[in-house]
Design a protein around this motif. Structure first.
Motif, PDB file in Angstrom:
ATOM      1  N   LYS A  50       0.825  -1.219   0.000  1.00 18.45           N
ATOM      2  CA  LYS A  50       0.000   0.000   0.000  1.00 18.45           C
ATOM      3  C   LYS A  50       0.857   1.266   0.000  1.00 18.45           C
ATOM      4  CE  LYS A  50      -3.906  -2.431   1.766  1.00 18.45           C
ATOM      5  NZ  LYS A  50      -4.708  -2.825   2.886  1.00 18.45           N
ATOM      6  N   PHE A  51       2.037   1.145  -0.565  1.00 18.34           N
ATOM      7  CA  PHE A  51       3.000   2.243  -0.653  1.00 18.34           C
ATOM      8  C   PHE A  51       2.420   3.463  -1.373  1.00 18.34           C
ATOM      9  CE2 PHE A  51       6.255   4.449  -3.184  1.00 18.34           C
ATOM     10  CZ  PHE A  51       7.191   4.792  -2.222  1.00 18.34           C
ATOM     11  N   TYR A  52       1.675   3.236  -2.449  1.00 18.19           N
ATOM     12  CA  TYR A  52       1.218   4.339  -3.301  1.00 18.19           C
ATOM     13  C   TYR A  52      -0.017   5.073  -2.767  1.00 18.19           C
ATOM     14  CZ  TYR A  52       4.557   2.717  -6.753  1.00 18.19           C
ATOM     15  OH  TYR A  52       5.725   2.366  -7.405  1.00 18.19           O
ATOM     16  N   ASP A  53      -0.721   4.491  -1.814  1.00 16.90           N
ATOM     17  CA  ASP A  53      -1.948   5.105  -1.311  1.00 16.90           C
ATOM     18  C   ASP A  53      -1.651   6.484  -0.719  1.00 16.90           C
ATOM     19  OD1 ASP A  53      -2.812   2.589  -2.022  1.00 16.90           O
ATOM     20  OD2 ASP A  53      -3.789   2.149  -0.110  1.00 16.90           O
ATOM     21  N   GLY A  54      -2.322   7.518  -1.222  1.00 17.38           N
ATOM     22  CA  GLY A  54      -2.168   8.868  -0.713  1.00 17.38           C
ATOM     23  C   GLY A  54      -1.030   9.667  -1.316  1.00 17.38           C
ATOM     24  N   ILE A  55      -0.239   9.074  -2.204  1.00 16.32           N
ATOM     25  CA  ILE A  55       0.887   9.799  -2.817  1.00 16.32           C
ATOM     26  C   ILE A  55       0.369  10.726  -3.918  1.00 16.32           C
ATOM     27  CG2 ILE A  55       2.959   9.513  -4.247  1.00 16.32           C
ATOM     28  CD1 ILE A  55       3.789   7.225  -2.508  1.00 16.32           C
ATOM     29  N   VAL A  56       0.943  11.933  -3.970  1.00 17.11           N
ATOM     30  CA  VAL A  56       0.494  12.948  -4.931  1.00 17.11           C
ATOM     31  C   VAL A  56       1.147  12.762  -6.310  1.00 17.11           C
ATOM     32  CG1 VAL A  56       0.083  14.659  -3.120  1.00 17.11           C
ATOM     33  CG2 VAL A  56       2.279  14.657  -4.329  1.00 17.11           C
ATOM     34  N   PHE A  57       0.470  13.334  -7.296  1.00 20.08           N
ATOM     35  CA  PHE A  57       1.068  13.510  -8.628  1.00 20.08           C
ATOM     36  C   PHE A  57       1.819  14.825  -8.548  1.00 20.08           C
ATOM     37  CE2 PHE A  57      -2.140  10.416  -9.541  1.00 20.08           C
ATOM     38  CZ  PHE A  57      -1.613   9.664 -10.579  1.00 20.08           C
ATOM     39  N   HIS A  58       3.154  14.755  -8.465  1.00 17.99           N
ATOM     40  CA  HIS A  58       3.969  15.935  -8.193  1.00 17.99           C
ATOM     41  C   HIS A  58       4.447  16.664  -9.445  1.00 17.99           C
ATOM     42  CE1 HIS A  58       6.953  12.680  -8.641  1.00 17.99           C
ATOM     43  NE2 HIS A  58       7.715  13.636  -9.171  1.00 17.99           N
ATOM     44  N   ARG A  59       4.300  16.048 -10.600  1.00 22.53           N
ATOM     45  CA  ARG A  59       4.755  16.662 -11.858  1.00 22.53           C
ATOM     46  C   ARG A  59       3.771  16.252 -12.945  1.00 22.53           C
ATOM     47  NH1 ARG A  59       9.580  14.940 -15.526  1.00 22.53           N
ATOM     48  NH2 ARG A  59       9.966  16.854 -16.675  1.00 22.53           N
ATOM     49  N   VAL A  60       2.976  17.207 -13.401  1.00 22.85           N
ATOM     50  CA  VAL A  60       1.919  16.913 -14.370  1.00 22.85           C
ATOM     51  C   VAL A  60       1.985  17.976 -15.465  1.00 22.85           C
ATOM     52  CG1 VAL A  60      -0.533  16.454 -14.694  1.00 22.85           C
ATOM     53  CG2 VAL A  60       0.534  16.009 -12.453  1.00 22.85           C
ATOM     54  N   ILE A  61       2.392  17.549 -16.655  1.00 23.04           N
ATOM     55  CA  ILE A  61       2.635  18.467 -17.763  1.00 23.04           C
ATOM     56  C   ILE A  61       1.647  18.192 -18.894  1.00 23.04           C
ATOM     57  CG2 ILE A  61       4.349  19.285 -19.428  1.00 23.04           C
ATOM     58  CD1 ILE A  61       6.514  18.182 -17.458  1.00 23.04           C
ATOM     59  N   SER A  62       0.822  19.192 -19.219  1.00 23.59           N
ATOM     60  CA  SER A  62      -0.156  19.047 -20.307  1.00 23.59           C
ATOM     61  C   SER A  62       0.532  18.609 -21.582  1.00 23.59           C
ATOM     62  CB  SER A  62      -0.875  20.376 -20.559  1.00 23.59           C
ATOM     63  OG  SER A  62      -1.720  20.673 -19.484  1.00 23.59           O
ATOM     64  N   GLY A  63      -0.086  17.687 -22.290  1.00 24.50           N
ATOM     65  CA  GLY A  63       0.456  17.204 -23.552  1.00 24.50           C
ATOM     66  C   GLY A  63       1.641  16.279 -23.393  1.00 24.50           C
ATOM     67  N   PHE A  64       2.008  15.934 -22.164  1.00 26.53           N
ATOM     68  CA  PHE A  64       3.165  15.073 -21.922  1.00 26.53           C
ATOM     69  C   PHE A  64       2.800  13.934 -20.976  1.00 26.53           C
ATOM     70  CE2 PHE A  64       7.678  14.886 -19.897  1.00 26.53           C
ATOM     71  CZ  PHE A  64       7.989  13.745 -20.616  1.00 26.53           C
ATOM     72  N   MET A  65       2.843  14.182 -19.637  1.00 28.05           N
ATOM     73  CA  MET A  65       2.618  13.071 -18.717  1.00 28.05           C
ATOM     74  C   MET A  65       2.268  13.555 -17.317  1.00 28.05           C
ATOM     75  SD  MET A  65       5.376  12.791 -16.491  1.00 28.05           S
ATOM     76  CE  MET A  65       6.253  14.321 -16.256  1.00 28.05           C
ATOM     77  N   LYS A 142      -7.893  14.222 -16.169  1.00 31.99           N
ATOM     78  CA  LYS A 142      -8.401  15.246 -15.243  1.00 31.99           C
ATOM     79  C   LYS A 142      -7.451  15.541 -14.089  1.00 31.99           C
ATOM     80  CE  LYS A 142     -13.164  14.184 -16.390  1.00 31.99           C
ATOM     81  NZ  LYS A 142     -14.415  13.548 -15.953  1.00 31.99           N
ATOM     82  N   ILE A 143      -6.272  14.907 -14.053  1.00 30.91           N
ATOM     83  CA  ILE A 143      -5.306  15.172 -12.990  1.00 30.91           C
ATOM     84  C   ILE A 143      -4.843  16.621 -13.071  1.00 30.91           C
ATOM     85  CG2 ILE A 143      -3.007  14.575 -12.100  1.00 30.91           C
ATOM     86  CD1 ILE A 143      -3.525  11.698 -13.102  1.00 30.91           C
ATOM     87  N   GLU A 144      -4.780  17.293 -11.916  1.00 28.10           N
ATOM     88  CA  GLU A 144      -4.370  18.699 -11.819  1.00 28.10           C
ATOM     89  C   GLU A 144      -2.966  18.897 -12.370  1.00 28.10           C
ATOM     90  OE1 GLU A 144      -4.863  22.720 -10.803  1.00 28.10           O
ATOM     91  OE2 GLU A 144      -6.375  21.136 -10.675  1.00 28.10           O
ATOM     92  N   ARG A 145      -2.809  19.893 -13.254  1.00 24.90           N
ATOM     93  CA  ARG A 145      -1.518  20.171 -13.887  1.00 24.90           C
ATOM     94  C   ARG A 145      -0.638  21.054 -13.005  1.00 24.90           C
ATOM     95  NH1 ARG A 145      -4.364  16.969 -16.859  1.00 24.90           N
ATOM     96  NH2 ARG A 145      -3.994  16.888 -19.088  1.00 24.90           N
ATOM     97  N   GLY A 146       0.688  20.932 -13.203  1.00 19.16           N
ATOM     98  CA  GLY A 146       1.655  21.794 -12.531  1.00 19.16           C
ATOM     99  C   GLY A 146       2.934  21.051 -12.194  1.00 19.16           C
ATOM    100  N   GLU A 147       3.971  21.817 -11.880  1.00 15.91           N
ATOM    101  CA  GLU A 147       5.284  21.259 -11.507  1.00 15.91           C
ATOM    102  C   GLU A 147       5.830  21.974 -10.269  1.00 15.91           C
ATOM    103  OE1 GLU A 147       8.130  20.227 -14.741  1.00 15.91           O
ATOM    104  OE2 GLU A 147       6.808  21.491 -15.929  1.00 15.91           O
ATOM    105  N   PRO A 148       5.318  21.771  -9.090  1.00 14.21           N
ATOM    106  CA  PRO A 148       4.205  20.882  -8.731  1.00 14.21           C
ATOM    107  C   PRO A 148       2.852  21.593  -8.888  1.00 14.21           C
ATOM    108  CG  PRO A 148       5.121  21.832  -6.739  1.00 14.21           C
ATOM    109  CD  PRO A 148       5.935  22.369  -7.905  1.00 14.21           C
ATOM    110  N   PRO A 149       1.779  20.809  -8.964  1.00 13.17           N
ATOM    111  CA  PRO A 149       0.444  21.407  -9.014  1.00 13.17           C
ATOM    112  C   PRO A 149       0.142  22.151  -7.710  1.00 13.17           C
ATOM    113  CG  PRO A 149       0.372  19.098  -9.667  1.00 13.17           C
ATOM    114  CD  PRO A 149       1.732  19.352  -9.095  1.00 13.17           C
ATOM    115  N   ALA A 150      -0.621  23.237  -7.794  1.00 13.09           N
ATOM    116  CA  ALA A 150      -1.000  24.001  -6.596  1.00 13.09           C
ATOM    117  C   ALA A 150      -1.835  23.138  -5.645  1.00 13.09           C
ATOM    118  CB  ALA A 150      -1.775  25.251  -7.007  1.00 13.09           C
ATOM    119  N   ASN A 151      -2.732  22.346  -6.196  1.00  9.53           N
ATOM    120  CA  ASN A 151      -3.576  21.433  -5.417  1.00  9.53           C
ATOM    121  C   ASN A 151      -3.457  20.042  -6.037  1.00  9.53           C
ATOM    122  OD1 ASN A 151      -4.914  23.389  -3.591  1.00  9.53           O
ATOM    123  ND2 ASN A 151      -5.653  24.229  -5.541  1.00  9.53           N
ATOM    124  N   PRO A 152      -2.355  19.344  -5.755  1.00  7.88           N
ATOM    125  CA  PRO A 152      -2.099  18.080  -6.453  1.00  7.88           C
ATOM    126  C   PRO A 152      -3.126  16.992  -6.172  1.00  7.88           C
ATOM    127  CG  PRO A 152      -0.562  18.373  -4.635  1.00  7.88           C
ATOM    128  CD  PRO A 152      -1.348  19.645  -4.749  1.00  7.88           C
TER     129      PRO A 152
END
Length: 165
Positions: A50-65, A142-152
């Motif tokens: 259960k390592f991944y439970d609650g971990i944020v998406f810390h780098r989300v780039i539109s058109g990439f990943m 629909k994942i919030e974008r940003g590097e890091p996102p303001a509200n990941p």
């Protein structure tokens, strides 16, 4: 059997299928043990802890990943497990491809991974592909974008399908 990039959700093996719960719905990931056996084994081990439970998406780039898997949320962390040697293949980075993040050292992958929003041919043969989204890509979009996102966005939970009762 070589991975062709065409997968239907009903063709998945429960032992090699992940259910990633996001705020906007579930994402089904078919893992590719024939392409990256060491990476799939490490991901499954971490999922079962259960390592991944609650971990944020810390780098989300539109058109990439969208990248996640760092318990510190900074992009610099990983698990306590050893790093994994690269398992580069000829599987292409396309929309929905799941790849392993790493530092500039090819054998430095540990727990961080990313899901492609669009093709990324510049990653081909340089990063390990270990999975493919077979359902729920609209939730990834629909994942919030940003590097890091303001509200990941966070991973609510991630489970091996075979473990779900």
């Amino acid at each position: 059997m070589a991975f062709t990039g065409v997968v239907r959700a009903q063709d998945t093996d429960p032992e090699n299928t992940l259910i990633l719960e996001l705020k906007d719905g579930p994402v089904v990931i078919k893992m590719l043990p024939d392409v990256a056996p060491k990476h799939v084994a490490q991901i499954k081990k971490l999922v079962r802890q259960k390592f991944y439970d609650g971990i944020v998406f810390h780098r989300v780039i539109s058109g990439f990943m969208a990248q996640t898997g760092d318990p510190t949320g900074t992009g610099m962390g990983g698990s306590e497990l050893p790093d994994i040697p690269a398992e580069f293949s000829n599987v292409r980075f396309e929309r929905g491809t799941v790849g392993m993040a790493r530092s500039s050292k090819p054998d430095s992958a540990n727990s961080q991974f990313f899901i492609m929003f669009a093709p990324g041919s510049f990653l081909n043969g340089k990063y390990t592909v270990w999975g493919e989204v077979v359902a729920g890509m609209e939730s990834v979009d629909k994942i919030e974008r940003g590097e890091p996102p303001a509200n990941p966005d966070k991973i609510i939970s991630m489970r091996v399908q075979a473990d779900l009762k």
